[in-house]
Motif scaffolding. Structure first.
Motif, PDB file in Angstrom:
ATOM      1  N   UNK A  26       0.816  -1.207   0.000  1.00 14.29           N
ATOM      2  CA  UNK A  26       0.000   0.000   0.000  1.00 14.29           C
ATOM      3  C   UNK A  26       0.854   1.264   0.000  1.00 14.29           C
ATOM      4  N   UNK A  27       0.357   2.267  -0.700  1.00 10.74           N
ATOM      5  CA  UNK A  27       1.050   3.551  -0.761  1.00 10.74           C
ATOM      6  C   UNK A  27       0.617   4.505   0.348  1.00 10.74           C
ATOM      7  N   UNK A  28      -0.330   4.092   1.188  1.00  7.11           N
ATOM      8  CA  UNK A  28      -0.845   4.957   2.243  1.00  7.11           C
ATOM      9  C   UNK A  28      -1.176   4.098   3.468  1.00  7.11           C
ATOM     10  N   UNK A  29      -0.773   4.531   4.671  1.00  3.43           N
ATOM     11  CA  UNK A  29      -1.030   3.726   5.878  1.00  3.43           C
ATOM     12  C   UNK A  29      -2.511   3.398   6.112  1.00  3.43           C
ATOM     13  N   UNK A  30      -3.393   4.326   5.817  1.00  7.81           N
ATOM     14  CA  UNK A  30      -4.818   4.077   6.074  1.00  7.81           C
ATOM     15  C   UNK A  30      -5.371   3.004   5.143  1.00  7.81           C
ATOM     16  N   UNK A  31      -4.943   2.999   3.889  1.00  2.00           N
ATOM     17  CA  UNK A  31      -5.439   1.958   2.989  1.00  2.00           C
ATOM     18  C   UNK A  31      -4.805   0.612   3.329  1.00  2.00           C
ATOM     19  N   UNK A 109     -10.593   4.061   8.901  1.00  2.00           N
ATOM     20  CA  UNK A 109     -11.393   3.697   7.737  1.00  2.00           C
ATOM     21  C   UNK A 109     -11.842   4.921   6.955  1.00  2.00           C
ATOM     22  N   UNK A 110     -12.252   5.973   7.661  1.00  2.00           N
ATOM     23  CA  UNK A 110     -12.670   7.193   6.970  1.00  2.00           C
ATOM     24  C   UNK A 110     -11.524   7.779   6.146  1.00  2.00           C
ATOM     25  N   UNK A 111     -10.316   7.705   6.683  1.00  2.00           N
ATOM     26  CA  UNK A 111      -9.148   8.190   5.944  1.00  2.00           C
ATOM     27  C   UNK A 111      -8.905   7.326   4.697  1.00  2.00           C
ATOM     28  N   UNK A 120      -6.162  11.521  -7.186  1.00  2.00           N
ATOM     29  CA  UNK A 120      -4.711  11.583  -7.103  1.00  2.00           C
ATOM     30  C   UNK A 120      -4.102  10.390  -6.377  1.00  2.00           C
ATOM     31  N   UNK A 121      -4.932   9.476  -5.915  1.00  2.00           N
ATOM     32  CA  UNK A 121      -4.466   8.310  -5.167  1.00  2.00           C
ATOM     33  C   UNK A 121      -4.345   7.102  -6.096  1.00  2.00           C
ATOM     34  N   UNK A 122      -3.243   6.385  -5.971  1.00  2.00           N
ATOM     35  CA  UNK A 122      -3.043   5.125  -6.697  1.00  2.00           C
ATOM     36  C   UNK A 122      -2.454   4.119  -5.719  1.00  2.00           C
ATOM     37  N   UNK A 123      -2.981   2.907  -5.736  1.00  2.00           N
ATOM     38  CA  UNK A 123      -2.511   1.875  -4.824  1.00  2.00           C
ATOM     39  C   UNK A 123      -2.487   0.533  -5.548  1.00  2.00           C
ATOM     40  N   UNK A 124      -1.577  -0.330  -5.146  1.00  2.00           N
ATOM     41  CA  UNK A 124      -1.456  -1.667  -5.723  1.00  2.00           C
ATOM     42  C   UNK A 124      -1.557  -2.690  -4.598  1.00  2.00           C
TER      43      UNK A 124
END
Length: 137
Positions: A26-31, A109-111, A120-124
């Motif tokens: 993940x590119x973001x801790x919340x995801x 979860x809201x984040x 602007x968000x991309x995740x793999x």
């Protein structure tokens, strides 16, 4: 899989496809927390283990199939796109259970949901594995 393989005629082929979560990418801790949450609730409530997909093609070989193979495909979850929307809505299905059991906070979860909506968000963090095999003659 053994039961599915037994339904094949000799020479018949089986193709299975299953999703697997990859929170470590993940590119973001919340995801990442959202993916961990989804994995844990699915494991606990449904009895499925999304990491199991990463063991293919071995389970097909163990089911007695031959000429087995597998291929994984990781697609980007782009904020506002179909995969990000599916991840968001699927996580919402387990949200109450996840928050009340303390796996994740509502703020986390809201984040994650905000990221899934942001173009602007991309995740793999989601991989689809296709695996196949043939019942011997």
């Amino acid at each position: 899989l053994s039961r599915l393989a037994s339904w094949l005629k000799p020479g018949g082929r089986l193709l299975v496809e299953i999703g697997s979560t990859l929170p470590a990418l993940s590119s973001h801790p919340a995801t990442a927390r959202s993916m961990i949450t989804l994995t844990e609730v699915l494991r606990r409530r449904v009895g499925t283990d999304p990491a199991w997909a990463r063991t293919f093609p071995v389970p097909l070989e163990q089911a007695g199939l031959v000429e087995c193979g597998a291929e994984g495909r990781i697609l980007p979850a782009r904020g506002g796109g179909p995969l990000a929307g599916w991840l968001k809505e699927t996580t919402k299905l387990v949200e109450l259970d996840a928050v009340t059991s303390g796996i994740v906070t509502q703020d986390e979860l809201d984040e994650a949901y905000a990221q899934y909506d942001d173009p602007g968000f991309v995740d793999y963090t989601w991989m689809t594995v296709a695996a196949w095999g043939r019942r011997p003659q």
